[in-house]
Design a protein around this motif. Structure first.
Motif, PDB file in Angstrom:
ATOM      1  N   THR A  54      -3.334  -3.581  -2.142  1.00  0.00           N
ATOM      2  CA  THR A  54      -4.406  -2.642  -1.796  1.00  0.00           C
ATOM      3  C   THR A  54      -5.774  -3.284  -1.957  1.00  0.00           C
ATOM      4  O   THR A  54      -6.652  -3.130  -1.097  1.00  0.00           O
ATOM      5  CB  THR A  54      -4.309  -1.382  -2.670  1.00  0.00           C
ATOM      6  OG1 THR A  54      -2.988  -0.833  -2.573  1.00  0.00           O
ATOM      7  CG2 THR A  54      -5.316  -0.338  -2.229  1.00  0.00           C
ATOM      8  N   LEU A  55      -5.968  -4.028  -3.056  1.00  0.00           N
ATOM      9  CA  LEU A  55      -7.265  -4.668  -3.283  1.00  0.00           C
ATOM     10  C   LEU A  55      -7.541  -5.745  -2.241  1.00  0.00           C
ATOM     11  O   LEU A  55      -8.675  -5.875  -1.751  1.00  0.00           O
ATOM     12  CB  LEU A  55      -7.308  -5.270  -4.688  1.00  0.00           C
ATOM     13  CG  LEU A  55      -8.633  -5.957  -5.089  1.00  0.00           C
ATOM     14  CD1 LEU A  55      -9.789  -4.964  -5.038  1.00  0.00           C
ATOM     15  CD2 LEU A  55      -8.519  -6.571  -6.490  1.00  0.00           C
ATOM     16  N   GLY A  63     -13.718  -1.122   4.438  1.00  0.00           N
ATOM     17  CA  GLY A  63     -12.648  -1.428   3.495  1.00  0.00           C
ATOM     18  C   GLY A  63     -11.579  -0.357   3.476  1.00  0.00           C
ATOM     19  O   GLY A  63     -10.379  -0.653   3.539  1.00  0.00           O
ATOM     20  N   LEU A  64     -11.995   0.906   3.406  1.00  0.00           N
ATOM     21  CA  LEU A  64     -11.020   2.003   3.412  1.00  0.00           C
ATOM     22  C   LEU A  64     -10.283   2.069   4.749  1.00  0.00           C
ATOM     23  O   LEU A  64      -9.073   2.344   4.789  1.00  0.00           O
ATOM     24  CB  LEU A  64     -11.741   3.328   3.138  1.00  0.00           C
ATOM     25  CG  LEU A  64     -12.382   3.465   1.750  1.00  0.00           C
ATOM     26  CD1 LEU A  64     -13.182   4.754   1.673  1.00  0.00           C
ATOM     27  CD2 LEU A  64     -11.323   3.428   0.657  1.00  0.00           C
ATOM     28  N   VAL A 120      -7.554  -0.569   4.804  1.00  0.00           N
ATOM     29  CA  VAL A 120      -6.412  -0.146   3.975  1.00  0.00           C
ATOM     30  C   VAL A 120      -5.522   0.815   4.767  1.00  0.00           C
ATOM     31  O   VAL A 120      -4.288   0.679   4.791  1.00  0.00           O
ATOM     32  CB  VAL A 120      -6.899   0.513   2.667  1.00  0.00           C
ATOM     33  CG1 VAL A 120      -5.730   1.160   1.922  1.00  0.00           C
ATOM     34  CG2 VAL A 120      -7.577  -0.528   1.769  1.00  0.00           C
ATOM     35  N   GLY A 178     -11.705  -5.657   4.254  1.00  0.00           N
ATOM     36  CA  GLY A 178     -12.569  -4.708   4.946  1.00  0.00           C
ATOM     37  C   GLY A 178     -14.025  -4.843   4.513  1.00  0.00           C
ATOM     38  O   GLY A 178     -14.932  -4.730   5.348  1.00  0.00           O
ATOM     39  N   LEU A 179     -14.256  -5.093   3.218  1.00  0.00           N
ATOM     40  CA  LEU A 179     -15.628  -5.335   2.753  1.00  0.00           C
ATOM     41  C   LEU A 179     -16.231  -6.565   3.417  1.00  0.00           C
ATOM     42  O   LEU A 179     -17.405  -6.569   3.812  1.00  0.00           O
ATOM     43  CB  LEU A 179     -15.637  -5.520   1.231  1.00  0.00           C
ATOM     44  CG  LEU A 179     -15.328  -4.312   0.352  1.00  0.00           C
ATOM     45  CD1 LEU A 179     -15.346  -4.721  -1.122  1.00  0.00           C
ATOM     46  CD2 LEU A 179     -16.329  -3.180   0.589  1.00  0.00           C
ATOM     47  N   ILE A 190       0.829  -1.205   0.000  1.00  0.00           N
ATOM     48  CA  ILE A 190       0.000   0.000   0.000  1.00  0.00           C
ATOM     49  C   ILE A 190       0.866   1.259   0.000  1.00  0.00           C
ATOM     50  O   ILE A 190       0.522   2.272  -0.627  1.00  0.00           O
ATOM     51  CB  ILE A 190      -0.944  -0.020   1.225  1.00  0.00           C
ATOM     52  CG1 ILE A 190      -1.971  -1.153   1.067  1.00  0.00           C
ATOM     53  CG2 ILE A 190      -1.657   1.312   1.403  1.00  0.00           C
ATOM     54  CD1 ILE A 190      -2.759  -1.464   2.322  1.00  0.00           C
ATOM     55  N   PHE A 211      -8.594  -3.976   0.929  1.00  0.00           N
ATOM     56  CA  PHE A 211      -9.928  -3.386   0.790  1.00  0.00           C
ATOM     57  C   PHE A 211     -11.013  -4.464   0.829  1.00  0.00           C
ATOM     58  O   PHE A 211     -12.048  -4.287   1.493  1.00  0.00           O
ATOM     59  CB  PHE A 211     -10.003  -2.608  -0.525  1.00  0.00           C
ATOM     60  CG  PHE A 211     -11.328  -1.920  -0.754  1.00  0.00           C
ATOM     61  CD1 PHE A 211     -11.710  -0.852   0.044  1.00  0.00           C
ATOM     62  CD2 PHE A 211     -12.186  -2.346  -1.757  1.00  0.00           C
ATOM     63  CE1 PHE A 211     -12.929  -0.219  -0.159  1.00  0.00           C
ATOM     64  CE2 PHE A 211     -13.394  -1.724  -1.969  1.00  0.00           C
ATOM     65  CZ  PHE A 211     -13.772  -0.657  -1.167  1.00  0.00           C
ATOM     66  N   CYS A 212     -10.776  -5.576   0.152  1.00  0.00           N
ATOM     67  CA  CYS A 212     -11.761  -6.658   0.144  1.00  0.00           C
ATOM     68  C   CYS A 212     -11.926  -7.278   1.530  1.00  0.00           C
ATOM     69  O   CYS A 212     -13.033  -7.669   1.916  1.00  0.00           O
ATOM     70  CB  CYS A 212     -11.371  -7.731  -0.870  1.00  0.00           C
ATOM     71  SG  CYS A 212     -11.599  -7.233  -2.590  1.00  0.00           S
ATOM     72  N   VAL A 266     -17.938  -0.291   2.578  1.00  0.00           N
ATOM     73  CA  VAL A 266     -16.886   0.480   1.901  1.00  0.00           C
ATOM     74  C   VAL A 266     -16.046   1.242   2.917  1.00  0.00           C
ATOM     75  O   VAL A 266     -14.808   1.309   2.808  1.00  0.00           O
ATOM     76  CB  VAL A 266     -17.510   1.445   0.873  1.00  0.00           C
ATOM     77  CG1 VAL A 266     -16.452   2.397   0.307  1.00  0.00           C
ATOM     78  CG2 VAL A 266     -18.160   0.656  -0.263  1.00  0.00           C
TER      79      VAL A 266
END
Length: 334
Positions: free
Chosen positions: A123-124, A163-164, A167, A130-131, A32, A127-128, A160
């Motif tokens: 990063t993905l 997710g943020l 990250v 976190g989702l 990240i 984020f996922c 979302v």
């Protein structure tokens, strides 16, 4: 005795998740933070700081997933269909991150492409995750012991936000890891990045802490009913205290303490999630006892786990001890 078996397995899976989030969190955080490095030399130094550890860190993800499938098959068969898309994208991102980690060293002419893959995959994946966390917290629709919702039920502003937040949290772990493990310009920049990310993490934690009691009545009742509030008030107080200590340590010559403070923030946030949702494994419908497999399965798996878990922990301790100390500029493991 049988009623305690699901609790034991919930604790084992909880340990695996916590270990994964902390250990794989800092090397995802390296990816990240990659775009903020000034040169390829700095990026090489950042990757070298996690080279001996990153693949072993993912062992805990396997243990958590396999443990869930065997010990709580009803929860596994409910959570997976509800969160198929973020789970699949997370796994694909982890694959791309792993491939990019190895090929970036040997792909001289394509190094920038592998650098992009490493950044995007890290990063993905964060984020996922976190989702997935947000989807679990907000609840999964269950009818007759099966998922009864839609494929995009998880896709909400709250998920979302989670997710943020994750990250930013992984970025904080990565920055404090670089402070502890590197020297020179990478370590100096990491101190500044850690301060920015600490503020972001605290902001996300505050928003989630305010949002969840208002949005989910079960969480409000857990935290603010009497006498629960008398037992749980120390968790947000300790979080603020640790955050204050982390900020002070980032302004000091200490190299290890900021990383330990970042871990403590994650553990306190994790404890808050446990307090909010226990004993539900699939909020707000399935408890650990309702989702558990037969006691014989728990006992059989526990026999193997009691042998393997100390071996895994011993291996991790050995590797971190062997590759302890700072990675100086120009040094590496490749």
């Amino acid at each position: 005795m049988e009623s305690y078996l699901p609790v034991i397995w919930a604790a084992i899976i909880g340990l695996a998740v916590a270990m994964y989030v902390i250990l794989d969190g800092f090397d995802l955080g390296i990816g990240i933070l990659f775009p903020f490095a000034e040169t390829d030399h700095e990026r090489d130094q950042m990757m070298n700081s996690v080279a001996p550890f990153w693949d072993g860190n993912e062992t805990w993800l396997v243990l958590g997933g396999a443990g869930m499938m065997v010990a709580f098959p009803l929860a596994y068969s409910t959570i997976l269909p509800a969160l198929y898309l973020p789970v699949i994208f997370m796994l694909l991102a982890l694959v791309f991150r792993g491939v990019a980690f190895e090929f970036r060293w040997i792909g001289v002419t394509s190094k920038r492409h592998w650098t992009f893959a490493f950044v995007a995959g890290s990063t993905l994946a964060a984020f996922c995750q976190g989702l997935i966390l947000g989807g679990l917290i907000q609840g999964i629709k269950v009818e007759n012991g099966a998922f009864a919702g839609g494929a995009f039920d998880w896709a909400t502003p709250f998920a979302v936000l989670c997710g943020l937040g994750l990250v930013a949290g992984y970025g904080l772990l990565g920055a404090t890891w670089l402070i502890m493990k590197t020297e020179g310009s990478v370590a100096r920049r990491a101190r500044f990045e850690a301060k920015v990310l600490l503020i972001l993490v605290l902001a996300f934690m505050a928003i989630v802490s305010i949002w969840t009691p208002f949005a989910f009545e079960r969480i409000a009742a857990r935290w603010f009913s009497f006498p629960n509030i008398l037992f749980f008030w120390w968790v947000p107080a300790a979080t603020l205290l640790v955050a204050f200590a982390a900020w002070r340590w980032l302004d000091s010559p200490h190299d290890v303490l900021p990383f330990l403070a970042a871990i403590a923030l994650f553990l306190l946030g994790y404890l808050g999630l446990v307090i909010s949702n226990f004993p539900y494994l699939v909020p707000p419908s399935l408890t650990i006892w309702q989702a558990a497999s037969p006691p014989a399965t728990h006992i059989f798996m526990l026999m193997g786990t009691l042998v393997m878990l100390p071996i895994i922990l011993g291996y991790m301790i050995f590797v971190y001890w062997i590759f302890g100390g700072k990675l100086r500029e120009g040094e590496g493991y490749h």
